[in-house]
Design an enzyme around this catalytic site. Structure first.
Site, short mmCIF file in Angstrom:
data_model
loop_
_atom_site.label_atom_id
_atom_site.label_comp_id
_atom_site.label_asym_id
_atom_site.label_seq_id
_atom_site.Cartn_x
_atom_site.Cartn_y
_atom_site.Cartn_z
N LYS A 176 7.07 0.33 0.23
CA LYS A 176 5.70 0.84 0.04
C LYS A 176 5.64 1.80 -1.15
O LYS A 176 6.36 2.81 -1.19
CB LYS A 176 5.26 1.54 1.32
CG LYS A 176 3.80 2.00 1.33
CD LYS A 176 3.47 2.62 2.68
CE LYS A 176 2.02 3.03 2.82
NZ LYS A 176 1.77 3.66 4.13
N GLU A 190 2.24 -2.96 10.00
CA GLU A 190 3.11 -1.96 9.39
C GLU A 190 3.94 -1.27 10.48
O GLU A 190 3.45 -1.01 11.57
CB GLU A 190 2.25 -0.93 8.66
CG GLU A 190 3.02 0.22 8.04
CD GLU A 190 2.10 1.28 7.43
OE1 GLU A 190 2.56 2.02 6.55
OE2 GLU A 190 0.92 1.37 7.86
N CYS A 194 -0.61 -1.03 3.81
CA CYS A 194 -1.58 -0.02 4.23
C CYS A 194 -2.23 0.75 3.08
O CYS A 194 -3.15 0.24 2.43
CB CYS A 194 -0.91 0.93 5.23
SG CYS A 194 -2.09 1.78 6.32
#
Length: 253
Positions: free
Chosen positions: A106, A40, A140
């Site tokens: 995300k 990431e 994540c």
């Protein structure tokens, strides 16, 4: 499909030095690789100062990724900070060897660190068809939300790119294995290592897990490139034998 996981000590808010690092690592791979997975925010580390490192989709990093993917004849994926229409996104880019790009923003922003105040959340799950596999890439904190990742689309591979810190690394290990087992899919997790200027320590634990929860790559704690091969025929046979996905609940988000 052969996948390379690159576990790296990211340089803080320094895209050019991170490009040089990853290019050297990628060029050091001597075998044929189908997909290379980076962490990431691989150009900057997990910064809440997006203005310092933000790029556009036609910017230097994306052009660099396209050139590298073509040169290595391999897809490359990871996330970086993108500015678009006045907003900042923690955006995963999946660059095909042809240079074609697909993106995922995300969805679950890490409120504990104020990511929701610096970035705009995505809304759409991304599914990618590549080399006979259907791939679902996530980022994540998404790992903590199984409903969003639930395998209702018959995907074959889940990928999580991360900056996941040491105090919560047990959760990373447990949840990656859970996602693999409950979705009957290969699950790949690529985390960074090292310490950032905010004194957050990242222990790596990049890993690869099969559809039954067995390690293909056990959690790694050192800098390096870790390679494994995913077998679609084995995956299909296992799903057919056990049929657990046939009993999943139907829902929409």
């Amino acid at each position: 499909m052969k996948i390379a996981l690159i576990q790296a000590p990211l340089l803080w808010e320094n895209p050019k030095q991170n490009w040089n690092y990853f290019e050297e690592k990628i060029n050091s791979i001597n075998e044929t690789i189908d997909l290379i997975v980076l962490p990431e925010m691989f150009t900057s580390g997990f910064t809440m100062n997006p203005k310092a490192v933000a790029e556009v989709m036609q910017g230097e990093t994306v052009l660099w990724l396209q050139a590298l993917a073509k040169a290595k004849n391999s897809a490359i994926t990871g996330s970086l900070v993108i500015e678009e229409n006045g907003s900042f996104y923690n955006r995963l880019v999946f660059v095909f060897p042809s240079g074609e790009i697909k993106t995922y923003d995300k969805k679950h922003l890490f409120t504990l660190a104020g990511e929701d105040k610096a970035y705009t959340s995505g809304t759409q799950k991304l599914l990618i068809d590549y080399k006979g596999f259907k791939i679902c890439p996530l980022i994540c904190y998404d790992l903590r939300f199984p409903v969003f990742a639930r395998n209702t689309e018959e995907y074959d591979v889940l990928i999580y790119v991360a900056n996941w810190p040491k105090p919560r690394i047990n959760a990373w290990d447990a949840l990656l294995k859970a996602r693999a087992i409950e979705n009957m899919c290969y699950t790949i997790g690529v985390n960074r290592i090292g310490e950032d200027p905010n004194k957050h320590d990242y222990p790596g634990h990049s890993q690869a897990i099969d559809e039954l929860g067995n390690y293909l790559i056990e959690p790694q704690e050192t800098e390096g490139v870790f390679i494994t091969t995913l077998n679609k025929n084995t995956l299909v046979a296992t799903r057919k034998k056990f049929g657990f996905l046939n009993d999943r609940d139907a829902f929409t988000i």
